[in-house]
Scaffold this active site. Structure first.
Site, PDB file in Angstrom:
ATOM      1  N   CYS A  49     -15.769 -46.291 -26.444  1.00 56.44           N
ATOM      2  CA  CYS A  49     -14.696 -46.500 -27.434  1.00 56.44           C
ATOM      3  C   CYS A  49     -14.888 -47.853 -28.106  1.00 56.44           C
ATOM      4  O   CYS A  49     -14.898 -48.887 -27.430  1.00 56.44           O
ATOM      5  CB  CYS A  49     -13.336 -46.438 -26.745  1.00 56.44           C
ATOM      6  SG  CYS A  49     -12.003 -47.110 -27.769  1.00 56.44           S
ATOM      7  N   ASN A 151      -1.964 -43.827 -37.516  1.00 56.94           N
ATOM      8  CA  ASN A 151      -2.174 -42.381 -37.474  1.00 56.94           C
ATOM      9  C   ASN A 151      -2.391 -42.024 -36.014  1.00 56.94           C
ATOM     10  O   ASN A 151      -3.375 -42.431 -35.406  1.00 56.94           O
ATOM     11  CB  ASN A 151      -3.418 -41.971 -38.269  1.00 56.94           C
ATOM     12  CG  ASN A 151      -3.261 -42.215 -39.744  1.00 56.94           C
ATOM     13  OD1 ASN A 151      -2.176 -42.056 -40.288  1.00 56.94           O
ATOM     14  ND2 ASN A 151      -4.338 -42.612 -40.398  1.00 56.94           N
ATOM     15  N   SER A 159      -9.239 -40.825 -35.566  1.00 58.04           N
ATOM     16  CA  SER A 159     -10.573 -40.500 -35.078  1.00 58.04           C
ATOM     17  C   SER A 159     -10.827 -41.127 -33.712  1.00 58.04           C
ATOM     18  O   SER A 159     -11.885 -40.973 -33.143  1.00 58.04           O
ATOM     19  CB  SER A 159     -11.629 -40.928 -36.096  1.00 58.04           C
ATOM     20  OG  SER A 159     -11.419 -42.253 -36.505  1.00 58.04           O
ATOM     21  N   HIS A 162      -7.613 -44.375 -28.698  1.00 58.33           N
ATOM     22  CA  HIS A 162      -7.175 -45.702 -28.244  1.00 58.33           C
ATOM     23  C   HIS A 162      -5.947 -46.122 -29.060  1.00 58.33           C
ATOM     24  O   HIS A 162      -5.940 -45.975 -30.280  1.00 58.33           O
ATOM     25  CB  HIS A 162      -8.310 -46.716 -28.433  1.00 58.33           C
ATOM     26  CG  HIS A 162      -8.085 -47.998 -27.702  1.00 58.33           C
ATOM     27  ND1 HIS A 162      -8.826 -48.382 -26.609  1.00 58.33           N
ATOM     28  CD2 HIS A 162      -7.166 -48.991 -27.896  1.00 58.33           C
ATOM     29  CE1 HIS A 162      -8.388 -49.553 -26.166  1.00 58.33           C
ATOM     30  NE2 HIS A 162      -7.375 -49.942 -26.937  1.00 58.33           N
ATOM     31  N   GLN A 166      -3.562 -49.536 -38.334  1.00 60.06           N
ATOM     32  CA  GLN A 166      -4.388 -50.115 -39.378  1.00 60.06           C
ATOM     33  C   GLN A 166      -3.517 -50.915 -40.334  1.00 60.06           C
ATOM     34  O   GLN A 166      -2.311 -50.719 -40.404  1.00 60.06           O
ATOM     35  CB  GLN A 166      -5.080 -49.023 -40.188  1.00 60.06           C
ATOM     36  CG  GLN A 166      -6.053 -48.167 -39.414  1.00 60.06           C
ATOM     37  CD  GLN A 166      -6.878 -47.292 -40.351  1.00 60.06           C
ATOM     38  OE1 GLN A 166      -7.432 -47.774 -41.341  1.00 60.06           O
ATOM     39  NE2 GLN A 166      -6.957 -46.018 -40.059  1.00 60.06           N
TER      40      GLN A 166
END
Ligand SMILES: O=P(O)(O)O[C@H]1O[C@H](CO)[C@@H](O)[C@H](O)[C@H]1O
Ligand SMILES: O=P(O)(O)O[C@H]1O[C@H](CO)[C@@H](O)[C@H](O)[C@H]1O
Lengths: 345, 345
Positions: A49, A151, A159, A162, A166
């Protein structure tokens, strides 16, 4: 007027749009697409990740061993700070170059958590980060608007699972923000009171669409909600940006976030997908006495962890439509426990 | 101005909104949700499909043994023709009852086809049906707008793969339609020419964003397109509803539809999902010399049959965003063959 079983449309005074409500239609059978439920058993740390502490990102940088929150420039930014200035003004063909700054904000070093599963003191650190990021970006002279959002979940285009959000900060005021500004300005000119302050006071007094409220904040399913379980988070005084919140208001906001997001997860016993984001006042130096900072939460799920509302067809071409009323949605959320279902015995 | 690699925003003169374009970002890796590709091997007739000829529907009615197109009232209509009239006008809480008529329109008796796979003479019958349905509904005195649309594919909320569309006719003018009306009226007042007639002529002359054109119609990726491969279908003369089209223009439209939809399917060799719909002039008796009938096609796929664009986060809270430019999208579609990939040797 009977809003609970007659088809009707409701007005959104914030964006000057209407939503069609079809309460008689909630029994419609569903034979369409079902979402995947991704079993949420993630490790606390995932070396693959790019948001986990200590991991090397795509551009070769190494994330610090951060222990609370962490911000870095988006490696695949939609906006760049140094685009050359240019304009196309050719009749129906109008374009302007757009500069901006895109950042990624990690809410926790723990890969396996979500905001809904985090403790209130840790959510408070996220509130502080939002506020300080807003201040830092708003202070840049050419930045006019700072959009802070999350999101959450694959169904909402995330996508990476974790816990992160943003920031996209722009040199112009985006379309949706501009339309909320127009309405708030017009209302303030007429009433000498901010639209959203009047609105939150009336919602709290009516107590029909309130999901949860505390001393400084309320989570409300707006009268004009479009998404089935859409909510707005509203402060109970006229404050135009997160940066102006007092210590007590920040604590209250962390409490409100926890109580609201846990209810979402509890509704269908799933990690509820959503888009969540803030509308702070634009930072172009103008007067924003008419603006009240607020968050919108847009969650797509309709009937279960796998059946979502599709905003397609009529909605894309004509106007938004919903079946479930805002009042029913608010009551269902309000009636849920404030303890996360995975933590209940 | 260089539109092919500088981040910029473009203006949509039809809705008075902006879209952010980030052409430098097309190389961004994707680790998010992938769509299911449903292997499209459907039988020509499916007794479990409530749209097939001769089948008994949910309400007990039996579909006729239709051989071309077929229309029936939507059994789960979002709008009802007989809702009692009522108004709520209480400050920030505004609502009106809304009457309407919802219909389902089957494009073919064949369960296994799509518009893209149908022969042009059969598509022409669908064009005639759209036109006659529009006329019939527009003639009802209290109907002010008739929205004719298709949701194609599970990714766009279609709950049944049988080739079909819907009609939602309203007693008021919907939000998105109203905003296109405002812009077209203002343009006409200033230029004494319809906005979309000027637009189609300029697009055909520039030939940069045209996907396909014939004598009477053009399919264009609009300069201000939001969805990666969004198109508009525009007539090349000022005609305000489908009902006014000549025989030759209807044949041309069937030809255009076939050539456009086949290119979509060919792009990623899949049955391309989309929302497709018409903007006919409202039918409230006003003058619509400023309005040009047109269709919008909003397809979600971005990079492959399984990777779509998500309109979430920044897009829901601030403004639409795209990576691929309209010019690149148009060129890719234009360069594809007009023969459906499943029929090519
Ligand atoms: O009527 P359908 O096809 O079942 O439903 C679909 O189209 C409708 C009209 O665009 C939408 O409101 C629904 O969300 C969508 O799933
Ligand atoms: O930047 P991400 O998380 O990869 O991308 C996600 O959020 C962006 C901002 O809302 C959207 O433009 C993308 O469509 C979405 O997939």
């Amino acid at each position: 007027m009977n809003l609970s079983d007659t088809p009707h449309r409701r007005y959104n005074p914030l964006t000057d749009e209407w939503v069609l409500v079809s309460p008689h239609r909630t029994a419609r059978p569903w034979q369409g697409q079902v979402e995947k439920v991704i079993p949420d058993q993630r490790p606390a740390f995932d070396a693959a990740c790019y948001l986990c502490p200590g991991v090397t990102r795509a551009n070769g940088e190494i994330n610090p061993a951060y222990t609370s929150t962490f911000v870095f420039p988006n490696d695949f930014a939609a906006l760049l700070p140094d685009s050359p200035s240019a304009t196309l003004a050719d009749g129906l063909f109008q374009a302007h170059s757009e500069r901006g700054i895109c950042r990624v904000i990690c809410f926790s070093p723990r890969h396996d958590l979500t905001l809904a599963e985090m403790e209130i003191p840790d959510i408070r650190l996220v509130v502080d980060l939002w506020a300080s990021q807003f201040s830092e970006l708003a202070a840049i002279d050419w930045i006019k608007h700072v959009e802070i959002f999350e999101n959450r979940g694959a169904a909402m285009g995330a996508s990476n699972p974790h816990p992160h959000g943003q920031i996209w900060a722009n040199e112009s005021i985006p379309t949706i923000v501009a339309s909320e500004q127009r309405s708030q300005k017009a209302y303030f000119a007429q009433h000498q009171r901010p639209l959203l302050l009047d609105y939150v006071e009336q919602e709290v007094a009516r107590n029909e669409r309130v999901v949860y409220a505390n001393e400084h904040w309320a989570a409300v399913v707006p009268f004009w909600a479009v998404w089935p379980y859409e909510t707005m988070l509203l402060p109970r005084r006229a404050v135009s940006t997160l940066a102006e919140l007092s210590e007590a208001e920040r604590d209250s906001l962390a409490d409100l976030l926890s109580h609201t997001l846990i209810r979402y997860d509890n509704l269908f016993q799933t990690s509820f997908p959503y888009t969540f984001g803030w509308h702070n006042a634009p930072c172009d130096g103008a007067d924003y006495a008419h603006h009240v900072v607020h968050a919108h939460i847009y969650p797509p799920l309709l009937r279960s962890a796998t059946v979502r509302k599709f905003m397609v067809g009529y909605e894309m071409l004509a106007q938004a439509q919903r079946d479930l009323t805002a009042e029913t949605a608010a009551q269902r959320l309000r009636d849920l426990p404030s303890l996360h279902w995975t933590k209940a015995e």
